[in-house]
Motif scaffolding. Sequence first.
Motif, PDB file in Angstrom:
ATOM      1  N   ASN A  81      10.291   8.148   9.304  1.00  0.00           N
ATOM      2  CA  ASN A  81      10.313   6.560   9.878  1.00  0.00           C
ATOM      3  C   ASN A  81      10.028   5.498   8.855  1.00  0.00           C
ATOM      4  N   TRP A  82      11.167   5.024   8.085  1.00  0.00           N
ATOM      5  CA  TRP A  82      11.019   4.095   7.036  1.00  0.00           C
ATOM      6  C   TRP A  82      11.990   3.059   7.320  1.00  0.00           C
ATOM      7  N   LYS A 101       2.722   1.703   3.417  1.00  0.00           N
ATOM      8  CA  LYS A 101       1.727   1.930   4.564  1.00  0.00           C
ATOM      9  C   LYS A 101       2.321   2.243   6.017  1.00  0.00           C
ATOM     10  N   ASP A 102       2.125   2.947   6.610  1.00  0.00           N
ATOM     11  CA  ASP A 102       2.628   3.167   8.365  1.00  0.00           C
ATOM     12  C   ASP A 102       4.010   3.724   8.182  1.00  0.00           C
ATOM     13  N   GLN A 103       4.815   3.810   6.784  1.00  0.00           N
ATOM     14  CA  GLN A 103       5.918   4.608   7.021  1.00  0.00           C
ATOM     15  C   GLN A 103       6.034   5.729   6.433  1.00  0.00           C
ATOM     16  N   SER A 104       7.022   6.634   6.733  1.00  0.00           N
ATOM     17  CA  SER A 104       6.926   8.057   6.165  1.00  0.00           C
ATOM     18  C   SER A 104       8.558   8.737   5.983  1.00  0.00           C
ATOM     19  N   TYR A 161       6.530   5.652   0.248  1.00  0.00           N
ATOM     20  CA  TYR A 161       6.663   4.789   1.293  1.00  0.00           C
ATOM     21  C   TYR A 161       5.645   3.817   1.462  1.00  0.00           C
ATOM     22  N   GLN A 189       0.820  -1.143  -0.046  1.00  0.00           N
ATOM     23  CA  GLN A 189      -0.153  -0.161   0.088  1.00  0.00           C
ATOM     24  C   GLN A 189       0.870   1.056  -0.197  1.00  0.00           C
ATOM     25  N   TRP A 190       1.823   1.319  -0.769  1.00  0.00           N
ATOM     26  CA  TRP A 190       2.635   2.531  -1.270  1.00  0.00           C
ATOM     27  C   TRP A 190       1.985   3.845  -1.306  1.00  0.00           C
ATOM     28  N   HIS A 191       2.439   4.975  -0.915  1.00  0.00           N
ATOM     29  CA  HIS A 191       1.857   6.195  -0.988  1.00  0.00           C
ATOM     30  C   HIS A 191       3.120   7.250  -1.425  1.00  0.00           C
TER      31      HIS A 191
END
Length: 197
Positions: A80-81, A74-77, A72, A54-56
Amino acid sequence: MKIKTTLGVLFTLTVFAILLSGIALADKKQTKQDPEQISESTEMLNMNWPEGGQWHSGLKKTYGLSMIEFFYPKDQSQSNWTEMGSTEINPITKEVPIISTARSIFLGTQKASPEATWDILERGTSENGNKYVLFEIICPEFRTKEDPQIQYWKLIDGKLKSYTVQYSFKGTTIPEDKKKEILDAIKKSKLITAKKI
């Protein structure tokens, strides 16, 4: 502080790659582009990050005629990756062999990670005539004490611009299923040429 340093190292390496595309070697000829072709068609990079992650899009930057976008799971940014991808689009200003550009990216990476190694995984010409190279860079450590990284890069020479797909994984090894998934996605990335309306 560590997050800012990590991002700074990656950002510096990526900007370095962008600048390389515009470097002109003294013995290279100017690239000739057909003005009619440029006005009648447009190139687009088609890159689909693995659906399971689920990359964004996390950040998009423009530098003159160059553009870079970071992605990134999902749930990474950005701050924070473990996995990060990017796509770059750069104007072609001079003829530089694609392998030379790949080697320059590796040598630039070695400045931040002196023990880095690289391996060309695939090279050739796509079905629509675009030259490409896919390579891996392994960074066991960084001067800045950042986490080790494994990177995959794909460079594609278009008729109008050059394109880069890049993936970074923090760690010394990538799980085999993840490695296969990301390499399959990168290998499938390609340029699509469409007529302008």
